[in-house]
Write a protein that holds these residues in place. Structure first.
Motif, PDB file in Angstrom:
ATOM      1  N   HIS A 141       1.853  -4.840   6.356  1.00 47.82           N
ATOM      2  CA  HIS A 141       1.052  -3.612   6.184  1.00 47.82           C
ATOM      3  C   HIS A 141       1.072  -2.775   7.457  1.00 47.82           C
ATOM      4  O   HIS A 141       1.507  -3.232   8.511  1.00 47.82           O
ATOM      5  CB  HIS A 141      -0.410  -3.974   5.890  1.00 47.82           C
ATOM      6  CG  HIS A 141      -0.623  -4.599   4.546  1.00 47.82           C
ATOM      7  ND1 HIS A 141      -1.288  -3.964   3.538  1.00 47.82           N
ATOM      8  CD2 HIS A 141      -0.253  -5.806   4.051  1.00 47.82           C
ATOM      9  CE1 HIS A 141      -1.333  -4.742   2.467  1.00 47.82           C
ATOM     10  NE2 HIS A 141      -0.709  -5.869   2.753  1.00 47.82           N
ATOM     11  N   GLU A 142       0.524  -1.563   7.336  1.00 48.89           N
ATOM     12  CA  GLU A 142       0.219  -0.732   8.508  1.00 48.89           C
ATOM     13  C   GLU A 142      -1.275  -0.413   8.487  1.00 48.89           C
ATOM     14  O   GLU A 142      -1.911  -0.474   7.440  1.00 48.89           O
ATOM     15  CB  GLU A 142       1.003   0.579   8.452  1.00 48.89           C
ATOM     16  CG  GLU A 142       2.494   0.412   8.607  1.00 48.89           C
ATOM     17  CD  GLU A 142       3.185   1.775   8.602  1.00 48.89           C
ATOM     18  OE1 GLU A 142       3.316   2.378   9.675  1.00 48.89           O
ATOM     19  OE2 GLU A 142       3.580   2.223   7.509  1.00 48.89           O
TER      20      GLU A 142
ATOM     21  N   HIS B 235       0.813  -1.215   0.000  1.00 50.26           N
ATOM     22  CA  HIS B 235       0.000   0.000   0.000  1.00 50.26           C
ATOM     23  C   HIS B 235       0.849   1.269   0.000  1.00 50.26           C
ATOM     24  O   HIS B 235       0.468   2.294   0.580  1.00 50.26           O
ATOM     25  CB  HIS B 235      -1.017  -0.044   1.148  1.00 50.26           C
ATOM     26  CG  HIS B 235      -2.150  -0.996   0.853  1.00 50.26           C
ATOM     27  ND1 HIS B 235      -2.731  -1.811   1.784  1.00 50.26           N
ATOM     28  CD2 HIS B 235      -2.776  -1.264  -0.325  1.00 50.26           C
ATOM     29  CE1 HIS B 235      -3.688  -2.533   1.199  1.00 50.26           C
ATOM     30  NE2 HIS B 235      -3.732  -2.219  -0.077  1.00 50.26           N
TER      31      HIS B 235
ATOM     32  N   GLU C 216       1.586   3.201   3.654  1.00 44.91           N
ATOM     33  CA  GLU C 216       2.016   2.195   4.628  1.00 44.91           C
ATOM     34  C   GLU C 216       3.475   1.828   4.360  1.00 44.91           C
ATOM     35  O   GLU C 216       3.787   0.695   4.014  1.00 44.91           O
ATOM     36  CB  GLU C 216       1.114   0.960   4.530  1.00 44.91           C
ATOM     37  CG  GLU C 216      -0.358   1.286   4.751  1.00 44.91           C
ATOM     38  CD  GLU C 216      -1.286   0.088   4.546  1.00 44.91           C
ATOM     39  OE1 GLU C 216      -0.800  -1.059   4.509  1.00 44.91           O
ATOM     40  OE2 GLU C 216      -2.499   0.309   4.411  1.00 44.91           O
TER      41      GLU C 216
HETATM   42 ZN   LIG Z   1      -2.332  -2.199   3.706  1.00 46.22          ZN
END
Ligand SMILES: [Zn+2]
Length: 472
Positions: free
Chosen positions: A159-160, A72, A76
């Motif tokens: 991810h974040e 992302h 992210e």
């Molecule tokens: Zn993500």
């Protein structure tokens, strides 16, 4: 030789640019005989997507772990920043010993244009982590091909997640409250033994060890957008990378670390050093757990064998209440006072499986062959052509109704019949390395069916048969 990461070089004043990450990987590889830097594909704008292949010479087989960051993009970025630190530690630092137990493929920056644009999407505005059914974008095709080429036993997608959902939960006055979440591939068509080992052994151990290391960790809960919603785990379709990698044979995990908002006294808003630190902590635990379980993981390789004809495959499922009236308590944080409030949510973290489909020997595509051939090529599914008109026993699915949108986009009725298939019909056997993908993509009852997407739904017409037949 200077091995400062781009973040260290700029004293964490900004996130790393894609070109800096690509260069750093080349530099790491150039100075190590245990790593190769390869370009696995290019972004929409032509930026290279690089992988660092880390392996030590030796005879004993080792599980291969693939670490993927920043799907992302610039929204992210911490996963990508963390993975280049991890790569440095594997080749030149305190994680060197792990290469006696694991081969590691590091792909820190899977969405270069998104990173450089400060966007979660790629340069075509596509969310890449929803593109693994269509494979419409060069970045998702590159990642998909890398999984098929390097055949990892284990995958982590890092991810974040923003604690403040400005347009939903934030309006009700609350933030989510966790530091790290892990999820595991949960598509119901995955081999049962692998799914259970991933969920009951590896996932549990990951969460427990990150948590005991001082970072509050839990099983991933799908985004909380409202205090009235039901709780579920993550989505089950193979449009997500986590489930796609699993359908290709890997034990596959998602990591999300917390991204703090700017309002209030939180340590990590735009603080890329803190955010990267959380990711590094989680990925270190991840690698250590996989190294400790290396023999068991190697033992599961046989489980990812191709589907055999006659096997029952569950292709869809839905989250339902765990029990009548079941609730689960989740803490949220009030934005105005910072106070933690416990909320009882309806607990829908139970998957109810839908009726299975019997796997055929092959799928046959007599019409719309150019569109379908293109899809097969993207997915790396092997096929051949019927050389002459051939009479075969098939199951035909009649399209009764095509709905406007959504996963269950159509209603069909099926019947077994003997039929002459024309010369030139595409034939996709299930007995092939990625054979499990074929029912997931082609069966109209699959939660990952291509027929839920407009480009394929427009091939259908009520009252006519589906253009894909099961050969039985
Ligand atoms: Zn993500």
């Amino acid at each position: 030789m200077n091995f400062r990461t781009p973040l260290e070089a700029c004293r964490h004043a900004r996130i790393s640019q894609s070109s800096e990450i690509a260069d750093f990987l080349s530099v790491l590889a150039a100075d190590s005989h245990e790593a190769d830097c390869v370009t696995i594909g290019y972004s929409v704008r032509g930026a290279p997507i690089r992988a660092l292949l880390c392996r030590r010479d030796g005879n004993s087989p080792r599980p291969r772990v693939m670490l993927v960051g920043s799907h992302h993009g610039g929204s992210e970025p911490a996963g990508g920043e963390a993975l280049i630190e991890i790569a440095r530690a594997l080749l030149h630092g305190d994680l060197r010993e792990l290469l006696d137990h694991l081969d590691v493929v590091v792909i820190p920056n899977s969405n270069p244009d998104g990173r450089d644009d400060d966007s979660s999407r790629n340069a075509n505005s596509v969310n890449l982590n929803r593109d693994y059914v269509l494979l419409s974008q060069p970045e998702s095709r590159a990642l998909n091909a890398a999984v098929q080429r390097y055949r990892p036993d284990v995958v982590l997608d890092a991810h974040e997640s923003a604690a403040l959902k400005r347009k939903s939960l934030g309006r009700a006055g609350y933030l989510t409250e966790f530091q790290a979440q892990f999820d595991v591939a949960n598509n119901p068509a995955l081999p049962t033994g692998m799914r259970r080992y991933g969920e009951e052994v590896l996932l549990e151990e990951l969460i427990a060890r990150v948590d005991s290391g001082g970072l509050h960790a839990q099983r991933y809960i799908r985004e909380i957008l409202s205090i009235d919603q039901a709780l579920t785990y993550g989505g089950i379709t193979i449009k997500r990378f986590r489930n796609k990698a699993a359908a290709l044979g890997a034990l596959s995990f998602l990591l999300e670390t917390r991204l703090d908002p700017k309002d209030g006294q939180y340590p990590s808003f735009r603080n890329i050093a803190v955010r990267t630190g959380k990711q590094v902590q989680c990925v270190r635990v991840f690698l250590n757990v996989m190294a400790a379980r290396a023999d068991e993981i190697l033992g599961l390789r046989a489980e990812s064998a191709p589907v055999t004809a006659g096997e029952l495959m569950v292709l869809s499922a839905e989250y339902v209440a765990r029990a009548e009236g079941a609730t689960h308590c989740v803490p949220l944080r009030r934005i105005d006072t910072g106070e933690i409030v416990q909320f009882d949510f309806r607990d829908h973290r139970q998957l109810a499986l839908h009726a299975p489909v019997t796997a055929p020997h092959a799928y046959l595509v007599p019409r719309h062959k150019i569109v379908m051939r293109d899809l097969l090529l993207r997915h790396g599914l092997h096929f051949d052509y019927l050389q002459k008109a051939t009479t075969l026993r098939v199951v035909e699915q009649m399209v009764e109704q095509v709905f406007a949108d959504g996963a269950l986009a159509l209603r069909t009725s099926e019947r077994a019949r003997t039929m002459q298939m024309p010369a030139g019909t595409l034939r996709i056997p299930l007995a092939q390395p990625c054979g499990r993908l074929a029912p997931l993509l082609f069966e109209p009852a699959s939660s990952s069916t291509v027929f839920s997407y407009p480009a394929y739904r427009r091939l259908l017409c009520p009252g006519e048969p589906l253009p894909v037949y099961r050969e039985v």
